[in-house]
Design an enzyme around this catalytic site. Structure first.
Site, PDB file in Angstrom:
ATOM      1  CE  LYS A   1      -0.916   5.358  16.580  1.00 53.98           C
ATOM      2  NZ  LYS A   1      -1.742   7.308  16.470  1.00 53.98           N
TER       3      LYS A   1
ATOM      4  CG  HIS B   1     -11.216   7.397  14.695  1.00 58.94           C
ATOM      5  ND1 HIS B   1     -10.610   8.053  13.698  1.00 58.94           N
ATOM      6  CD2 HIS B   1     -10.596   7.773  16.034  1.00 58.94           C
ATOM      7  CE1 HIS B   1      -9.634   9.257  13.856  1.00 58.94           C
ATOM      8  NE2 HIS B   1      -9.491   9.347  15.275  1.00 58.94           N
TER       9      HIS B   1
ATOM     10  N   GLY C   1     -11.593  13.736  14.352  1.00 57.28           N
ATOM     11  CA  GLY C   1     -12.729  13.540  13.324  1.00 57.28           C
ATOM     12  C   GLY C   1     -11.342  12.886  12.178  1.00 57.28           C
TER      13      GLY C   1
HETATM   14  P1  AMP Z   1      -7.478  11.082  17.711  1.00 60.38           P
HETATM   15  O1  AMP Z   1      -8.661  11.551  16.665  1.00 60.38           O
HETATM   16  O2  AMP Z   1      -6.486  10.867  17.139  1.00 60.38           O
HETATM   17  O3  AMP Z   1      -7.908  12.282  19.079  1.00 60.38           O
HETATM   18  O4  AMP Z   1      -7.840   9.988  18.214  1.00 60.38           O
HETATM   19  C1  AMP Z   1      -9.211   9.526  19.294  1.00 60.38           C
HETATM   20  C2  AMP Z   1      -9.033   8.087  19.840  1.00 60.38           C
HETATM   21  O5  AMP Z   1      -9.076   7.072  18.807  1.00 60.38           O
HETATM   22  C3  AMP Z   1      -8.191   8.245  21.051  1.00 60.38           C
HETATM   23  O6  AMP Z   1      -8.538   7.641  21.750  1.00 60.38           O
HETATM   24  C4  AMP Z   1      -7.124   7.518  20.209  1.00 60.38           C
HETATM   25  O7  AMP Z   1      -6.320   6.338  20.952  1.00 60.38           O
HETATM   26  C5  AMP Z   1      -8.334   6.399  19.164  1.00 60.38           C
HETATM   27  N1  AMP Z   1      -7.611   5.965  17.848  1.00 60.38           N
HETATM   28  C6  AMP Z   1      -6.777   6.320  17.298  1.00 60.38           C
HETATM   29  N2  AMP Z   1      -6.543   5.591  15.872  1.00 60.38           N
HETATM   30  C7  AMP Z   1      -6.437   4.223  16.796  1.00 60.38           C
HETATM   31  C8  AMP Z   1      -5.870   3.409  16.431  1.00 60.38           C
HETATM   32  N3  AMP Z   1      -5.265   3.291  15.136  1.00 60.38           N
HETATM   33  N4  AMP Z   1      -6.771   2.033  17.299  1.00 60.38           N
HETATM   34  C9  AMP Z   1      -7.129   2.131  18.498  1.00 60.38           C
HETATM   35  N5  AMP Z   1      -7.436   3.514  18.628  1.00 60.38           N
HETATM   36  C10 AMP Z   1      -7.174   4.475  17.504  1.00 60.38           C
END
Ligand code: AMP
Length: 287
Positions: free
Chosen positions: A149, A37, A31
């Protein structure tokens, strides 16, 4: 767009979608959604009939001194962003659904989890692996999308899916950045304006190292030194690690010979940010 909160509802929906021959694309998140995302939803949208996004701040992947309690949570805003980006279902479970007592199973992916973030965050990737294994069994996707990322996370999940025969594809998507180069992250919300300014040094240093590689530098020690010098010159930075690793094994490498990931983790005040770039060189003479 539907919001499903129980595992049973999600599994029944997944069975129904699969029975009608439609393809499920899955985007797991914690989230606090941002454009990074949302880019994953859009990518999933291109080849899925039904896009499922999970929103769950997974306690198992946070260390005792980390920011689990502080982690930004705003479901109403996330729901509207996910809908606009084209998600069909949000799976939004609570801890009782995900970790009913007693919960006695670990998923440990070895070796590939030991370097980089695995070294600084003991137990982190076990928490990530167990929640992803559970989510894959709940959402039953044909493919799941992860962001580059978190390069090591994507590599760990790909390995886990292969080792445990999850019948699905793991896709990685490029890093989405702010116009000034800062990699988007839910944790950027913690930064003061001074810290945010200094946080630009992560991407700047990585880009400098890419330029050095383009100009023929192959020594990882020298590239790491260059990055460390640049980032540590900023007032609000404390380097956690600067590493150059093989993108599949995540082991350190000494010289860039073909493919490599240059990865950094840096504290800006108390906020730990990560960033990375992928390099690929084609040298004629390899030693
Ligand atoms: P998180 O909510 O931080 O666990 O991230 C969920 C997904 O979004 C994971 O696969 C992350 O690698 C991806 N994600 C987070 N930040 C970025 C970004 N800046 N660019 C691309 N994907 C992202």
């Amino acid at each position: 767009m539907k919001v499903l909160k129980t595992i049973k509802e999600m599994q029944d929906q997944a069975d129904h979608i699969r029975a009608s021959g439609r393809k499920i694309g899955f985007v797991p998140t914690m989230g606090a959604l941002h454009e990074g995302h949302l880019s994953l939803i859009r990518l999933a949208r291109q080849s899925a009939d039904v896009v499922v996004m999970s929103i769950y701040v997974n306690p198992a992947q946070f260390g005792p001194d980390e920011d689990y309690d502080l982690y930004p949570r705003n479901f109403a805003k996330d729901e509207s962003l996910a809908r606009q980006a084209g998600a069909d279902i949000i799976f939004y479970p609570d801890d009782k659904q995900m970790y009913p007592e007693p919960f006695l199973t670990d998923v440990a992916v070895h070796s590939i989890t030991e370097n980089l973030c695995g070294a600084s965050r003991p137990g982190h990737f076990q928490g990530v692996a167990v929640v992803c294994a559970k989510l894959f069994n709940i959402v039953k996707p044909h493919f799941a999308v992860f962001g580059q990322k978190d390069a090591q996370q994507a590599a760990v999940i790909r390995q886990m899916a292969r080792d445990l025969n999850f019948d699905m594809e793991i896709i990685t998507a490029p890093i989405v950045r702010e116009p000034d180069g800062l990699a988007m992250s839910s944790r950027n919300a913690y930064l003061s304006s001074e810290e945010r300014q200094d946080a630009l040094s992560l991407n700047q240093a990585l880009r400098m190292s890419l330029e050095a590689v383009e100009n023929g530098e192959r020594s990882c020690a020298r590239l790491i030194h260059l990055i460390e010098e640049y980032i540590s010159a900023k007032k609000n930075t404390t380097i956690d690690y600067v590493k150059i690793a093989d993108p599949f094994s995540m082991n350190d490498i000494e010289y860039i010979k073909d493919k490599a990931v240059i990865a950094v983790a840096v504290f800006l005040g108390k906020t730990r940010l990560i960033d990375n770039v992928y390099v690929e060189v084609q040298d004629e003479a390899r030693h």
